[in-house]
Structure formats: structure tokens, C-alpha cells
Design a protein around this motif. Structure first.
Motif, PDB file in Angstrom:
ATOM      1  N   ASN A  56      42.574  33.951  34.607  1.00 37.09           N
ATOM      2  CA  ASN A  56      43.907  33.730  34.032  1.00 37.09           C
ATOM      3  C   ASN A  56      44.902  33.259  35.089  1.00 37.09           C
ATOM      4  N   PHE A 258      47.363  33.046  30.281  1.00 34.57           N
ATOM      5  CA  PHE A 258      48.155  34.199  29.852  1.00 34.57           C
ATOM      6  C   PHE A 258      49.489  33.699  29.323  1.00 34.57           C
ATOM      7  N   GLU A 314      47.148  35.546  21.096  1.00 31.62           N
ATOM      8  CA  GLU A 314      45.804  35.441  20.523  1.00 31.62           C
ATOM      9  C   GLU A 314      45.518  34.021  20.047  1.00 31.62           C
ATOM     10  N   ASN A 317      44.632  31.871  22.798  1.00 35.50           N
ATOM     11  CA  ASN A 317      43.493  32.385  23.567  1.00 35.50           C
ATOM     12  C   ASN A 317      43.933  32.727  24.978  1.00 35.50           C
ATOM     13  N   SER A 319      45.863  35.790  27.582  1.00 35.55           N
ATOM     14  CA  SER A 319      46.096  37.221  27.739  1.00 35.55           C
ATOM     15  C   SER A 319      47.585  37.521  27.590  1.00 35.55           C
ATOM     16  N   ARG A 354      47.311  47.937  20.748  1.00 33.46           N
ATOM     17  CA  ARG A 354      45.869  48.119  20.896  1.00 33.46           C
ATOM     18  C   ARG A 354      45.346  49.454  20.372  1.00 33.46           C
ATOM     19  N   ASN A 375      44.499  42.221  22.521  1.00 37.02           N
ATOM     20  CA  ASN A 375      43.859  42.370  23.832  1.00 37.02           C
ATOM     21  C   ASN A 375      44.906  42.526  24.937  1.00 37.02           C
ATOM     22  N   LEU A 376      45.728  43.563  24.839  1.00 36.65           N
ATOM     23  CA  LEU A 376      46.779  43.796  25.833  1.00 36.65           C
ATOM     24  C   LEU A 376      46.200  44.563  27.019  1.00 36.65           C
ATOM     25  N   LYS A 377      46.215  43.927  28.198  1.00 43.09           N
ATOM     26  CA  LYS A 377      45.661  44.556  29.397  1.00 43.09           C
ATOM     27  C   LYS A 377      46.631  44.535  30.579  1.00 43.09           C
ATOM     28  N   HIS A 378      47.810  43.919  30.393  1.00 39.21           N
ATOM     29  CA  HIS A 378      48.805  43.863  31.461  1.00 39.21           C
ATOM     30  C   HIS A 378      50.172  44.256  30.906  1.00 39.21           C
TER      31      HIS A 378
END
Length: 679
Positions: A56, A258, A314, A317, A319, A354, A375-378
Motif C-alpha cells: 500500500n 489506501f 472497498e 480496493n 485499505s 469490523r 477491512n480496517l487495519k489502520h
């Protein structure tokens, strides 16, 4: 026997000579002088000299600034659809709604009679004339949208609004030109009983095109009608998700890894009351109160809310990277002793994104149509708040709570860790860069000497600004490109980078916006600034393989270069891309040599050279000439052993070599005879 010994010795000698030739050739390749060229770039494609670029690395940073969302990417056509922009203390301010008819015929005000508790203001229209006394067509109100509505022939627009009246109504709903003189679509609403608030949904199909249209609500029947939550949306938004198609495509063409949202200063607000509070932006759009974007001085109805941002990520595509308020506005602060409610608010937001669909906030997401988690990771704790006295204390409370509940989430600090190690835990640190062009280009080496341990950099906002950039020109773009090549070459310490701001509505008053920007638009058209086109040169870098490259030049202060290996997602073939920035005012003759690559594997019939340049370094794009500064692609000329290219002054060049190999490992041979062939 003697003959065999002699022959054996001869073969050994021959092999030794061959190896010496290969080694000597390699030595020449690595130490060759510039000769009749201005620069020599040596690219090492050997496996041992590669790095994996982050998946990313390059993305986009979206902020509700310059009417980027309201009246832009978010396709709502009605401005101030809930009549709330005047606030609860001055509700009669209904701009940009305007009255059709004189004061003796129709009177308009607002009251707090709405059926929606969170946004109580409704519009009250009192018609004083009847069918005999009203002018032809009736009297009423109209909304011009955001500097004119784009209505296109053959397209359908969905109108949703809420109506109440104590008497039967006969209302004409129309889409017209800016003066009301030409009707593009119309229908009547006739109802005997709307004494209670009634939701009305209508489809309007346009019979003509007008880019500066308005919505009219008119009647010639005496009485009082209340209106609330009047929304008009085109039905052809991207996937029906509400995003304006042409603007969505321009972002998608950048292939962002992202998307950071919702800002920026927008997340802080000037006052905490007007900060971005995610819970006010989810659920039914009719029940979202909206808020004053006091940093950038305009109202937003928050139709583009937390859910829509996650959906946008999303759809791209990309993040999602959520920036939430850390307890600070630009003018106020929450003491660490009182920060607990905001910490819980952040945890609730992560659960919304999430959480299980049966959880408290995950169920709201599911009810909004997205059962599966996003897909939240940050997450980023605040924006530009490190200098605030209580930031670290607040930060640590957020960090501890998030890590306990969601240990996999990567937390981003506002404090700069590029010069010294952070004094608090973080996976990434936020780094912003707004400077002139010369400084930006020199910042290509910013991360060369940054510590290789500790949190990585997230360059969430970078741009050339001030007089060097004006509205966005070639000079800014190539300076930024030089900086991004430095980011690529330091991908072990820089994890992500994004230009900012992303969007500008061209009608935004200069005192309420920020320039330059990547994409400029109005109601119906858009163009990319040179910086937008520059970013496309880096669109294949995410997840690619960085090759070691060494530049020898007599213009060391004006050239930057990098090389990557990537697979094109369209044709599924492998390419070696060399990017070179010539920040100087003179053209440069560049020779490119390769180690570990047999040039016989290059298919020149499908290898290209793409150049971003122009006749004047201050050239800009415009609606009249949207591609004045844009990439020009041509076939790459075949070379014998090396590549020789001319770099125009003030330019960014990309050489894409189609390599007839499925894997980078296969292009490396034990004894590469292409070296010996040049002796």
C-alpha cells in the motif's frame, strides 16, 4: 595421454579466460565513465539486490475540503437539503434555497417542526395567492445545488423529500435551467391528506441537458406546506453507492493502495463542536444532523459519512485509514483526565467498521447493508496534534485501549519520528510536507539517513505549494516526483505516501479552499493537474519489486531515478520500469545499463517510453485544455547493449520494458554472456 592433458588444460584455461572476461566486463559496466552522455544509470536486476515495496505504498488522502465530498465525489445535487445550515440559533438562513414569487404572494421561513429529532429544522412555505392570483406556474422555492446542478438528457434522477400540510396539496416538481425559463423534467404531486409528515419518492427523467440547472418546488394553491430532507441524486452513481462516476474513476485510475479519511483539519474542527464525530454520520441519511465545517467555512450534511468512506475504500480496493479526533480542535483541548469518552468513541467506531454483525455497532453497519466487516487495519490518532501539550497523554490512553481490543490494528502517531526515535509506542508516524518546489525535490533524500528500526513513516500529506505551484503546474509535479522516487528507494522506512488535497471544486472561493490539488472539477467536468498525472507513474509500485540502481551524472542536483519489477494486472505480463526525473532546465542524454538482465529477453515491440513534460515549466491544465500537461507515450527504440534515452528538461520519464520471463529469478543467468559481448 599427453594430448588429453593438454586438451584438459586448454579447456581449463579457456574457462578461466571466459570468467575473467565476464568479470572484466562487469567491472567496466560498474565503473564506466559518462563519456558522451550526461548521465549513466546502472540497474542491478540480480535477486540479491532487490527489495519488496509495500503493498500500500502509494494511496490517496481525502479531506472534506474545497467541497470535495459535498457537491463533488458525493453525488447529492441539493445543497442544504435538510435546511440545517443556519444552525439552531439562526434557522431562517436557508441558503442556497431561494424564493420564487414576491413577498405578497409567498413567504418562507423555518421552524422546528421536523419529524427528525436530530435535525429539527424544517422549511415552512406559506402561499398567499390562489390559482387566480398566482403567476403562471405558481410560486415556491428552488435550490441551485452546488453552483448549478448537472442534469443530462436521458438520465434519471431520484427525488426524495418529506412533506406536510394541513390541506390537500397540488405541487409541481421540476428540473429547470438556472433561470427557471426552460423545463428539463417535471411532475405533479397531488395528495388529499399529508397532515402527517409524508415521504415522497419521485423519478425525474431529463429531456435535455443543462449543466447549471436547479430544482423547483411550486404551487398555486393557497395554504402552508412544510418541506424537509429534500434530496436529489442521479441514479447512475458508481455501483449505486452514491459516488459520482467520473470523479470515482479518476481516483480509481491512480490505483491507490489506501485512502485516508476524513481529513486532515476537517477531523479536528476549529471547535470541538464542529469536529468530525462519526456517530453523527451513520444510519439513515435523513437522520444525520450534519455539521458546520468551520475549518473550511461551509456546511456539510454528512451524506458522505463514516459508512460511505469505508464503502469507498472497498470499491477502490484500497485499505481504509481512519483519522479520528484525539481530543483536540484547533482552538480547544480535552484534558487527559476526561478523554475516556473519546477513547470509547474510537473503539465503537472500530467495532462499527469490523465488528461482528451481532455486536452493538457492527449490527448498525449490517443494517446499513454491509453484513461483512470492512477491512480496517489502520487508525490515526489525531491530525497534526503532536505539538499540543496533552497529546502524548491522550495518545497513550487511545493506544492502550485499541491494542487491548484490536491488537492487529496499526496505530499512527502524529509525532515525527524521522529525525529521532518516538518516546511512545506506534507502528507508524505521520509526516506532512508542504514546501516550495526546490525544497520538495531536495527532500528526495529526507529518509536516506532515517533510523532503519522503529516505526515507519506515513507521509499522509505532501505537496508543492505557494507561488511555485499556483493552481498546479509541471514544476510542482516533477519536484514531487523526485520526492516520491526517494520514498521508493527508502521503502524500508516509509510505508505509505499520499498527495493532498485530492479534490477541488473550481467554484470554491479562494478564501475558503486550498490550492493546488490533484483533481479539479465543477458540476459536470473534471481534469487532473500535472501532479495527478505524475502520481499515475507510481501506480504500479504498490507491491512491486524495487531494483538497486546507481546514478552517475554531472547533474547530481537535478536527476533522480529508480527501477522496479512488476506484473501488469491487465495483460498479466512482467515489466521492468525505470523512472527518471530531470528537474533541470537542460535536456539530459541518459545511458541505462543492466546487471543480471539479458537484454535479449526484452520485447521492444511492446516496450514504451512515457514522458510528462511541457514547453513551459509553469504550464497548467484547465477545463479548456485539460491535457496540456499530460503523459505522452511512444515505443521504446531498441539498443544494442544499453539503452540510450533523451530526457527533456523539466520532465518525468518512465521506461517500461516488457521482459519475456515469468519470474525475476529467471532473468538471472549464471554467466550472462551479454556482458562479454560488449568487449
Amino acid at each position: 595421454m599427453f594430448l588429453k592433458q593438454v586438451m584438459g588444460s586448454f579447456n581449463e584455461v579457456q574457462a578461466l579466460i571466459l570468467l575473467l572476461l565476464i568479470g572484466f566486463s562487469s567491472f567496466i559496466k560498474c565503473t564506466s565513465t559518462l563519456g558522451d552522455t550526461n548521465a549513466l544509470l546502472h540497474v542491478n536486476a540480480s535477486q540479491g539486490s532487490t527489495k519488496n515495496l509495500p503493498q500500500n505504498l502509494f494511496g490517496v488522502s481525502f479531506e472534506e475540503i474545497n467541497n470535495a465530498g459535498a457537491g463533488g465525489l458525493w453525488a447529492e445535487l441539493v445543497s442544504n437539503r435538510g435546511f440545517e445550515s443556519g444552525g439552531l440559533h439562526s434557522p431562517a438562513l436557508i441558503e442556497p434555497w431561494s424564493v420564487i414569487g414576491g413577498y405578497s404572494l409567498v413567504r418562507v421561513t423555518t421552524d422546528f417542526s421536523s419529524c427528525f429529532k436530530r435535525n429539527a429544522v424544517a422549511l415552512q412555505m406559506e402561499v398567499l395567492c390562489d390559482s387566480n392570483a398566482c403567476p403562471a406556474g405558481g410560486v415556491g422555492v428552488y435550490n441551485p445545488g452546488y453552483w448549478g446542478m448537472n442534469i443530462e438528457q436521458g438520465k434519471t434522477y431520484k427525488l426524495v423529500m418529506y412533506i406536510r400540510s394541513l390541506k390537500p396539496i397540488d405541487l409541481t416538481v421540476s428540473l429547470t435551467n438556472s433561470t427557471g425559463g426552460k423545463t428539463l423534467a417535471t411532475t405533479n404531486i397531488i395528495a388529499a391528506d399529508v397532515s402527517n409528515w409524508t415521504k415522497v419518492e419521485i423519478s425525474l427523467k431529463a429531456n435535455a441537458t443543462n449543466h447549471n440547472s436547479r430544482l423547483e418546488l411550486k404551487t398555486n394553491r393557497k395554504g402552508i406546506i412544510w418541506f424537509d430532507q429534500v434530496s436529489l441524486m442521479p441514479t447512475d452513481t458508481y455501483k449505486g453507492h452514491g459516488f459520482r462516476k467520473d470523479l470515482f474513476k479518476m481516483v480509481a485510475d491512480l490505483k491507490p493502495g489506501f485512502i485516508r479519511f476524513p481529513g486532515g483539519s476537517f477531523a479536528e474542527g476549529k471547535s470541538l463542536m464542529n469536529a468530525y464525530w462519526w456517530k453523527d454520520t451513520v444510519g439513515r441519511w435523513e437522520e444525520r444532523p450534519g455539521h458546520m465545517n468551520d475549518v473550511w467555512a461551509y456546511w456539510t450534511d454528512d451524506g458522505l459519512g463514516f459508512f460511505e468512506f469505508l464503502q469507498l475504500a472497498e470499491d477502490l480496493n484500497a485499505s481504509p485509514i481512519w483519522v479520528f479526533n484525539s481530543g483536540f480542535s484547533q482552538e480547544q483541548a480535552v484534558d487527559p483526565s476526561n478523554i475516556k469518552p473519546l477513547v470509547q468513541d474510537a473503539l465503537d467506531g472500530i467495532e462499527f467498521a469490523r465488528g461482528d454483525p451481532n455486536s452493538t455497532w457492527g449490527s448498525l453497519r449490517a443494517n446499513m447493508g454491509h453484513v461483512e466487516p470492512f477491512n480496517l487495519k489502520h487508525v490515526a490518532i489525531g491530525n497534526q496534534d503532536c505539538w499540543r501539550g496533552g497529546y502524548r497523554a491522550n495518545y497513550l490512553k487511545f493506544y492502550a485501549a485499541i491494542k487491548e481490543a484490536y491488537p492487529d490494528i496499526k496505530v499512527i502517531s502524529n509525532c515525527d519520528g524521522s529525525n529521532a526515535q518516538l518516546d511512545h509506542p506506534a507502528e507508524l508516524y505521520d509526516y506532512h510536507l508542504y514546501v516550495n518546489a526546490k525544497t520538495m525535490f531536495s527532500m528526495a533524500h529526507k529518509f536516506d539517513h532515517t533510523s532503519r528500526t522503529g516505526p515507519k513513516a506515513f507521509v499522509s500529506e505532501y505537496a508543492v505549494t505557494w507561488d511555485d505551484a499556483r493552481l498546479g503546474n509541471l514544476l510542482a509535479a516533477i519536484a514531487e516526483a523526485g520526492f516520491l522516487i526517494g520514498v521508493e528507494k527508502n521503502c524500508d522506512v516509509v510505508d505509505m505516501a499520499s498527495n493532498a488535497p485530492l479534490f477541488l471544486n473550481a467554484n470554491t472561493p479562494s478564501n475558503k479552499g486550498f490550492r493546488p490539488d490533484a483533481i479539479v472539477f465543477d458540476s459536470y467536468q473534471a481534469y487532473g493537474t500535472p501532479s495527478y498525472w505524475m502520481q499515475q507513474f507510481f501506480s504500479m509500485s504498490n507491491g512491486a519489486t524495487l531494483l538497486d540502481s546507481t546514478l552517475q551524472t554531472d547533474s547530481s542536483n537535478s536527476l533522480m531515478a529508480s527501477a522496479i519489477w512488476f506484473q501488469n494486472p491487465v495483460d498479466k505480463k512482467n515489466y521492468l520500469r525505470v523512472k527518471v526525473v530531470n528537474y533541470g532546465s537542460n535536456k539530459v542524454n541518459l545511458k541505462i545499463s543492466f546487471e543480471g538482465l539479458d537484454l535479449g529477453l526484452i520485447d521492444y515491440s511492446k516496450s514504451t517510453q512515457t514522458v510528462l513534460s511541457s514547453t513551459n515549466v509553469k504550464d497548467e491544465n484547465s477545463f479548456q485544455n485539460p491535457t496540456k500537461v499530460s503523459p505522452v507515450k511512444s515505443l521504446l527504440k531498441k539498443g544494442k547493449n544499453d539503452l540510450n534515452v533523451t530526457l527533456p528538461s523539466n520532465s518525468l520519464s518512465s521506461l517500461d520494458l516488457l521482459v519475456l520471463s515469468q519470474n525475476i529469478a529467471l532473468i538471472n543467468t549464471k554467466y550472462d554472456m551479454s556482458y562479454a559481448s560488449s568487449i
